[in-house]
Scaffold this active site. Sequence first.
Site, PDB file in Angstrom:
ATOM      1  NE  ARG A 146      -4.047  -2.048   1.832  1.00 15.52           N
ATOM      2  CZ  ARG A 146      -3.924  -3.229   2.430  1.00 15.52           C
ATOM      3  NH1 ARG A 146      -2.924  -3.451   3.262  1.00 15.52           N
ATOM      4  NH2 ARG A 146      -4.774  -4.180   2.192  1.00 15.52           N
ATOM      5  CE  LYS A 171       4.889  16.974 -13.864  1.00 15.13           C
ATOM      6  NZ  LYS A 171       4.938  15.768 -14.645  1.00 15.13           N
ATOM      7  CD  GLU A 220      -4.504  16.137 -15.392  1.00 12.41           C
ATOM      8  OE1 GLU A 220      -3.331  15.726 -15.287  1.00 12.41           O
ATOM      9  OE2 GLU A 220      -5.199  15.941 -16.368  1.00 12.41           O
ATOM     10  CG  ASN A 280      -2.453  16.537 -19.666  1.00 12.83           C
ATOM     11  OD1 ASN A 280      -1.449  15.889 -19.362  1.00 12.83           O
ATOM     12  ND2 ASN A 280      -3.539  16.550 -18.922  1.00 12.83           N
TER      13      ASN A 280
HETATM   14  P1  NAD Z   1      12.091   5.711 -22.132  1.00 17.05           P
HETATM   15  O1  NAD Z   1      12.020   5.474 -20.694  1.00 17.05           O
HETATM   16  O2  NAD Z   1      11.625   4.623 -23.051  1.00 17.05           O
HETATM   17  O3  NAD Z   1      13.573   6.131 -22.499  1.00 17.05           O
HETATM   18  C1  NAD Z   1      13.886   6.354 -23.855  1.00 17.05           C
HETATM   19  C2  NAD Z   1      15.033   5.446 -24.314  1.00 17.05           C
HETATM   20  O4  NAD Z   1      16.243   6.000 -23.821  1.00 17.05           O
HETATM   21  C3  NAD Z   1      14.976   4.018 -23.782  1.00 17.05           C
HETATM   22  O5  NAD Z   1      15.458   3.167 -24.780  1.00 17.05           O
HETATM   23  C4  NAD Z   1      15.955   4.043 -22.606  1.00 17.05           C
HETATM   24  O6  NAD Z   1      16.530   2.781 -22.374  1.00 17.05           O
HETATM   25  C5  NAD Z   1      16.977   5.026 -23.090  1.00 17.05           C
HETATM   26  N1  NAD Z   1      17.703   5.767 -22.078  1.00 17.05           N
HETATM   27  C6  NAD Z   1      17.193   6.443 -21.016  1.00 17.05           C
HETATM   28  N2  NAD Z   1      18.159   7.111 -20.399  1.00 17.05           N
HETATM   29  C7  NAD Z   1      19.313   6.854 -21.048  1.00 17.05           C
HETATM   30  C8  NAD Z   1      20.659   7.290 -20.907  1.00 17.05           C
HETATM   31  N3  NAD Z   1      21.023   8.182 -19.990  1.00 17.05           N
HETATM   32  N4  NAD Z   1      21.589   6.801 -21.755  1.00 17.05           N
HETATM   33  C9  NAD Z   1      21.227   5.943 -22.742  1.00 17.05           C
HETATM   34  N5  NAD Z   1      19.976   5.506 -22.957  1.00 17.05           N
HETATM   35  C10 NAD Z   1      19.028   5.978 -22.109  1.00 17.05           C
HETATM   36  O7  NAD Z   1      11.233   7.002 -22.568  1.00 17.05           O
HETATM   37  P2  NAD Z   1      11.164   8.478 -21.994  1.00 17.05           P
HETATM   38  O8  NAD Z   1      11.075   9.328 -23.174  1.00 17.05           O
HETATM   39  O9  NAD Z   1      12.204   8.724 -20.985  1.00 17.05           O
HETATM   40  O10 NAD Z   1       9.756   8.479 -21.232  1.00 17.05           O
HETATM   41  C11 NAD Z   1       8.565   8.266 -21.955  1.00 17.05           C
HETATM   42  C12 NAD Z   1       7.521   7.754 -20.997  1.00 17.05           C
HETATM   43  O11 NAD Z   1       7.285   8.731 -19.976  1.00 17.05           O
HETATM   44  C13 NAD Z   1       6.198   7.505 -21.661  1.00 17.05           C
HETATM   45  O12 NAD Z   1       5.710   6.253 -21.234  1.00 17.05           O
HETATM   46  C14 NAD Z   1       5.307   8.603 -21.141  1.00 17.05           C
HETATM   47  O13 NAD Z   1       3.946   8.232 -21.068  1.00 17.05           O
HETATM   48  C15 NAD Z   1       5.879   8.838 -19.787  1.00 17.05           C
HETATM   49  N6  NAD Z   1       5.604  10.166 -19.218  1.00 17.05           N
HETATM   50  C16 NAD Z   1       5.127  10.216 -17.957  1.00 17.05           C
HETATM   51  C17 NAD Z   1       4.897  11.426 -17.346  1.00 17.05           C
HETATM   52  C18 NAD Z   1       4.445  11.489 -15.929  1.00 17.05           C
HETATM   53  O14 NAD Z   1       4.098  12.567 -15.446  1.00 17.05           O
HETATM   54  N7  NAD Z   1       4.468  10.388 -15.203  1.00 17.05           N
HETATM   55  C19 NAD Z   1       5.159  12.605 -18.047  1.00 17.05           C
HETATM   56  C20 NAD Z   1       5.649  12.526 -19.348  1.00 17.05           C
HETATM   57  C21 NAD Z   1       5.877  11.291 -19.917  1.00 17.05           C
HETATM   58  N1  GLY Z   2       2.946  15.115 -17.679  1.00 17.06           N
HETATM   59  C1  GLY Z   2       1.673  15.569 -17.219  1.00 17.06           C
HETATM   60  C2  GLY Z   2       1.559  15.639 -15.739  1.00 17.06           C
HETATM   61  O1  GLY Z   2       2.457  15.262 -15.022  1.00 17.06           O
HETATM   62  O2  GLY Z   2       0.536  16.032 -15.240  1.00 17.06           O
END
Ligand code: NAD
Ligand code: GLY
Length: 378
Positions: A130, A235, A245, A253
Site C-alpha cells: 500500500r 512543473k 489534476e 497536457n
Molecule cells: P524511455 O524510458 O523509453 O527512455 C527512452 C530510451 O532511452 C529508452 O530506450 C531508454 O533505455 C533510453 N535511455 C534512457 N536514459 C538513457 C541514458 N542516460 N543513456 C542511454 N539511454 C538511455 O522514454 P522516456 O522518453 O524517458 O519516457 C517516456 C515515458 O514517460 C512515456 O511512457 C510517457 O507516457 C511517460 N511520461 C510520464 C509522465 C508522468 O508525469 N508520469 C510525463 C511525461 C511522460
Molecule cells: N505530464 C503531465 C503531468 O504530469 O501532469
Amino acid sequence: MSQTPHDLTQECVKVSLGNRSYDILIGRDLMKKAGQEITSRLPNARATIITDENVAEHYLKPLSASLKEHGIDVEPLILSAGEKTKNYENMARVCDHILECKLERGDAVIALGGGVIGDLTGFAAGIVRRGMKLIQVPTSLLAQVDSSVGGKTGINTGAGKNLVGVFHQPQLVLVDTNTLDTLSDREMRAGYAEVAKYGLIDRPDFFEWLEKSWQGIFSGGPERIQAIATSCQAKADVVAADEEEHGCRALLNLGHTFGHALEAATKYDSTRLVHGEGVSIGMVLAYKFSARMNLASPDDAVRVEQHLKQVGLPISLNDIDGELPPTDILMEHIAQDKKVSRGDLTFILTKGIGQSFIANNVPADEVRRFIEETRNNR
Ligand code: NAD
Ligand code: GLY
C-alpha cells in the site's frame, strides 16, 4: 525562480506538498552522491533498483556503488527498454521483485531510467504494501523535466496510454545531468519537446530564451542545467497548486491529446514515434487548431513549428513513417484519452505563446474536420 533562467551549476527545486514535499536535485555527477542523499532522507532503509537494459549498461554500477558506500546492498531488476515494457506483466514482475527482496514499507524502490521505468516502478511502489518509498533517478531528458516529478505513475493497456495507475510522490528526484551524454540524439530531442512545452504553456520568456539557447542544452553547456531547473520549477509550481489534476495541472497536457492518439495509432512502435515526438506534433497541432478556431494568431503556430523543426523534431503527421489509421480511429483514440469528461473533448488550446488554457466542450466535429484537413495537406 524567475521565468528567465539564470546561471547555475547545481540546483535544488522543491515540490511543496506539505509533509510530502520533496527535493529535485539537479547537477553534474550527482549519481555519486545518491547514497548520501538517499540515506540522509531514509536512514536505515534498504533498497532495490529497477532499471532497463540500456540504462543499466551505463549507470547501474555507479548507482549501486554509491549506495554500497552508504551500507545499502541492492538486488536490481533489469527490464527490456521501450514503451512496450510499461504493461501489466512487467508491473507484476516489479511488484514480485520488491516482495522477493523482502523490502518493507519504509524501504526504497529506486527507479533508474527514463519515463517508462519511472512510471512503471512508481506504480509498483505505489501499490506494493500500500505504498513504499520511491526515489526517482531519471536518466532521459524527458524524465528529468517531466515524468519523474509530480507523482503520476502508471502503465499502458490495450485501451490506451497511462490508463491504469496511481498518484504516488517520490521522496527525492535526483537528476544527474551527465547521464544525458549517453542518451541518443533522437531521445534528447524528444525530451526537449517537454522542455519547450513549459514555455508554451505559460512562460513566454522561457520559450524566447529556448529559441536562442537550445544548442547549449544539447551540447551540455550551462544552459542544460538552467533549462532542466526552469522546467522542474514550472512543473513543481503546477503540481503544488493541483496535485491530482482537478484543475490547472491539465495544462501540462498541452499537445498530449493529439500526441497520445498518434502514439496509439502507431501502436507504441518507437521506431515510428516516441512519446516526446508525439508531444511535438501534438503541440504544433494544438497551436494550429487554436488558430483555426480564431483563438490565436497563425503566426504563433508558425513560430512553434519553426522552433521545433529547427531542433530536429517532427512537426506534422507527414513526419511519421508509414500509414496512419483512418480519421475515425484517430478520433476514437482522442476520445479514449483520459482528458475526456463524459464524452466532451477537453483540449489544451492557446491564445498565443505562453498563453495556454483548458478548453472544455471542444466540438468533436471541429477536431475531426481539422484532422481531415491536416491529413489532406500531407
Ligand atoms: P524511455 O524510458 O523509453 O527512455 C527512452 C530510451 O532511452 C529508452 O530506450 C531508454 O533505455 C533510453 N535511455 C534512457 N536514459 C538513457 C541514458 N542516460 N543513456 C542511454 N539511454 C538511455 O522514454 P522516456 O522518453 O524517458 O519516457 C517516456 C515515458 O514517460 C512515456 O511512457 C510517457 O507516457 C511517460 N511520461 C510520464 C509522465 C508522468 O508525469 N508520469 C510525463 C511525461 C511522460
Ligand atoms: N505530464 C503531465 C503531468 O504530469 O501532469
